[in-house]
Design an enzyme around this catalytic site. Structure first.
Site, PDB file in Angstrom:
ATOM      1  N   GLN A  52      63.285  33.253  51.155  1.00 15.05           N
ATOM      2  CA  GLN A  52      61.924  32.894  50.771  1.00 15.05           C
ATOM      3  C   GLN A  52      61.874  31.528  50.103  1.00 15.05           C
ATOM      4  O   GLN A  52      60.884  30.804  50.244  1.00 15.05           O
ATOM      5  CB  GLN A  52      61.337  33.950  49.844  1.00 15.05           C
ATOM      6  CG  GLN A  52      61.029  35.262  50.542  1.00 15.05           C
ATOM      7  CD  GLN A  52      60.126  35.088  51.752  1.00 15.05           C
ATOM      8  OE1 GLN A  52      60.554  35.277  52.891  1.00 15.05           O
ATOM      9  NE2 GLN A  52      58.879  34.730  51.525  1.00 15.05           N
ATOM     10  N   HIS A  91      60.780  28.293  51.968  1.00 17.00           N
ATOM     11  CA  HIS A  91      59.390  27.950  52.282  1.00 17.00           C
ATOM     12  C   HIS A  91      59.008  26.590  51.722  1.00 17.00           C
ATOM     13  O   HIS A  91      58.259  25.843  52.348  1.00 17.00           O
ATOM     14  CB  HIS A  91      58.439  29.007  51.714  1.00 17.00           C
ATOM     15  CG  HIS A  91      58.145  30.119  52.662  1.00 17.00           C
ATOM     16  ND1 HIS A  91      57.166  30.028  53.628  1.00 17.00           N
ATOM     17  CD2 HIS A  91      58.685  31.350  52.794  1.00 17.00           C
ATOM     18  CE1 HIS A  91      57.116  31.158  54.314  1.00 17.00           C
ATOM     19  NE2 HIS A  91      58.040  31.980  53.830  1.00 17.00           N
ATOM     20  N   GLU A 103      54.234  38.299  44.710  1.00 19.02           N
ATOM     21  CA  GLU A 103      53.675  38.410  46.061  1.00 19.02           C
ATOM     22  C   GLU A 103      54.499  39.387  46.910  1.00 19.02           C
ATOM     23  O   GLU A 103      53.975  40.342  47.473  1.00 19.02           O
ATOM     24  CB  GLU A 103      53.666  37.026  46.717  1.00 19.02           C
ATOM     25  CG  GLU A 103      53.180  37.027  48.155  1.00 19.02           C
ATOM     26  CD  GLU A 103      53.356  35.680  48.823  1.00 19.02           C
ATOM     27  OE1 GLU A 103      52.696  35.463  49.848  1.00 19.02           O
ATOM     28  OE2 GLU A 103      54.160  34.847  48.339  1.00 19.02           O
ATOM     29  N   HIS A 104      55.787  39.130  47.034  1.00 15.04           N
ATOM     30  CA  HIS A 104      56.701  39.998  47.774  1.00 15.04           C
ATOM     31  C   HIS A 104      57.662  40.651  46.791  1.00 15.04           C
ATOM     32  O   HIS A 104      58.240  39.954  45.954  1.00 15.04           O
ATOM     33  CB  HIS A 104      57.538  39.212  48.790  1.00 15.04           C
ATOM     34  CG  HIS A 104      56.737  38.381  49.747  1.00 15.04           C
ATOM     35  ND1 HIS A 104      56.559  37.024  49.579  1.00 15.04           N
ATOM     36  CD2 HIS A 104      56.080  38.721  50.885  1.00 15.04           C
ATOM     37  CE1 HIS A 104      55.827  36.561  50.577  1.00 15.04           C
ATOM     38  NE2 HIS A 104      55.516  37.566  51.376  1.00 15.04           N
ATOM     39  N   ASP A 149      56.863  39.044  56.995  1.00 21.56           N
ATOM     40  CA  ASP A 149      56.335  37.721  57.317  1.00 21.56           C
ATOM     41  C   ASP A 149      56.079  37.545  58.805  1.00 21.56           C
ATOM     42  O   ASP A 149      55.154  36.828  59.195  1.00 21.56           O
ATOM     43  CB  ASP A 149      57.330  36.640  56.863  1.00 21.56           C
ATOM     44  CG  ASP A 149      57.148  36.246  55.409  1.00 21.56           C
ATOM     45  OD1 ASP A 149      56.174  36.710  54.791  1.00 21.56           O
ATOM     46  OD2 ASP A 149      57.983  35.477  54.898  1.00 21.56           O
ATOM     47  N   HIS A 193       8.927  45.452  37.282  1.00 20.06           N
ATOM     48  CA  HIS A 193       9.712  46.534  37.872  1.00 20.06           C
ATOM     49  C   HIS A 193       8.983  47.872  37.708  1.00 20.06           C
ATOM     50  O   HIS A 193       8.904  48.687  38.629  1.00 20.06           O
ATOM     51  CB  HIS A 193      11.087  46.631  37.198  1.00 20.06           C
ATOM     52  CG  HIS A 193      12.052  45.570  37.628  1.00 20.06           C
ATOM     53  ND1 HIS A 193      11.843  44.239  37.416  1.00 20.06           N
ATOM     54  CD2 HIS A 193      13.264  45.668  38.255  1.00 20.06           C
ATOM     55  CE1 HIS A 193      12.859  43.548  37.889  1.00 20.06           C
ATOM     56  NE2 HIS A 193      13.743  44.391  38.399  1.00 20.06           N
TER      57      HIS A 193
END
Length: 425
Positions: free
Chosen positions: A250, A253, A318-319, A352, A411
């Site tokens: 990861q 990235h 995230e993961h 992914d 109202h």
């Protein structure tokens, strides 16, 4: 007790960089809003050296990309899309319309209506993100979105064939070879040649993400995603080589991608750094992954499984990979994560690229309040109400008194009108 074995990035420095990006993107968006297509073209030339006769690919250009690919590549893309489609269809089946009578003659309900127009961004740059086409375009189509357009940047002045093929197979109605902030603005604001959309989705670099943030409100968005994150939760049963492989997988990235190890194993805190160093000597993407690990990598040592759970939920990554003797414990008890990968048999790369779940996920602790992209993000759940005359009298009486408490005379008048009209006093 928590022990920080390796610390990560400097939050203050990251904040300074964020401000510079915000100011840059604001200027670009203002230019595009003022000058429209001319600004889009100028920015495409500036950032991508790309100024075609038209940014929209013709059917012939799309087919040429598909025809240039080996059969194996096409088959692999279609397999991945089959996985993603099947899971998205099952998710869509969970979204049911509702109609209920809550009181005699009082009918309430909701309908699940797809967004009408969606723009999907499929990143290019360092890596051609073929899988992002499946995750956004295909998922929108399964949700029932009528018009799905997609933008992806050129690579060396040409379309990336596998990405274009994936966009076409996923069902994109229009494909534009256009990247960056200019693509996001063109889709959200509309230009002479691109009709505006109602919603923007898809990942991108920091500038693309910031453009999405600044455009939110004029269009809907899926979520605000920063650099990809991985948290590996491991006990002494985990292999150091596997942990290191998955962290670097990861980290590649980008140079600001956080990769974290949270463990109860003193052995892993010693073996994993050495294993990462060894693997970086042979990893093709070592320049990027190595910098991400050096600057943003973290190792945290705790004493118990309960502490692992507490820290993991606070990190809200995230993961999250779970490499422990009892991964089910985390499946049943964790609450803050984008997507969970249970046991050594699976990994983040599966999610992914191919396994079927969506890879557009919350970062920067956003998993504390939202999940990732799925068919439900493209669905508006909207309510309705209807009364019989008799029910209107009953509801109206309550409404009138409640409005009076709040001093809402207009109202109250709405309620009183119906109480009188339908026979009340």
């Amino acid at each position: 007790m928590k022990q920080i074995v390796k610390a990560g990035f400097d939050v203050e420095e990251a904040g300074k960089a964020d401000k510079k990006i915000r100011d840059t993107v604001a200027g670009l968006l203002e230019d595009i809003e003022t000058r429209g297509d001319a600004a889009v073209r100028d920015l495409s030339i500036k950032f991508d050296n790309w100024s075609p006769e038209q940014f929209k690919l013709t059917n012939e250009q799309v087919q040429a990309c598909i025809d240039s690919l080996p059969d194996q590549v096409i088959n692999d893309i279609k397999f991945a899309q089959g996985q993603i489609r099947r899971f998205a269809e099952k998710q869509r089946e969970c979204l049911k319309d509702l109609d209920v009578e809550t009181e005699p003659g009082v009918y309430l309900g909701h309908r699940n209506i797809p967004v009408d127009n969606v723009g999907c961004y499929v990143p290019g740059g360092r890596y051609p993100m073929v899988a992002s086409a499946h995750m956004s375009i295909l998922t929108a189509k399964v949700a029932g979105v009528r018009r799905v357009i997609a933008c992806t940047p050129p690579m060396n002045g040409e379309p990336q064939p596998a990405t274009i093929a994936a966009m076409a197979f996923a069902g994109a109605d229009e494909i534009y070879l256009l990247g960056g902030v200019q693509a996001m603005a063109a889709m959200a604001l509309g230009t002479e040649y691109i009709d505006r959309v109602d919603m923007l989705v898809g990942p991108g670099n920091a500038f693309v993400a910031e453009a999405k943030r600044q455009l939110f409100g004029r269009v809907g968005i899926d979520l605000l995603a920063g650099p990809t994150e991985i948290l590996v939760i491991a006990d002494d049963s985990a292999e150091a080589a596997m942990v290191a492989t998955d962290l670097l997988g990861q980290a590649e990235h980008g140079p600001t991608s956080p990769a974290m190890l949270l463990t109860t194993s003193k052995r892993l805190t010693e073996e994993v750094p050495a294993e990462i160093k060894r693997q970086l000597e042979h990893l093709v993407t070592a320049e990027v992954a190595g910098k991400a690990w050096a600057d943003y990598g973290q190792i945290i040592l705790v004493d118990s499984r309960e502490e692992l759970l507490k820290e993991a939920d606070e990190i809200a990554s995230e993961h999250v990979e779970v490499l422990t003797e009892d991964p089910e414990y985390f499946k049943e008890n964790m609450t803050n994560y984008g997507s969970l990968f249970l046991g050594p048999e699976t990994n983040v790369a599966y999610g992914d690229k191919v396994i079927g779940t969506n890879h557009t996920l919350p970062t920067k602790k956003a998993s504390k309040y939202t999940g990732g992209l799925w068919v439900g993000k493209f669905i508006k759940t909207v309510t309705y109400q209807q009364c019989t005359p008799e029910a209107s009298v009953k509801i109206g009486s309550y409404c009138s008194r409640l409005c009076e408490i709040e001093n809402f005379a207009g109202h109250k008048a709405q309620a009183d009108y119906r109480v009188r009209k339908y026979g009340g006093s």
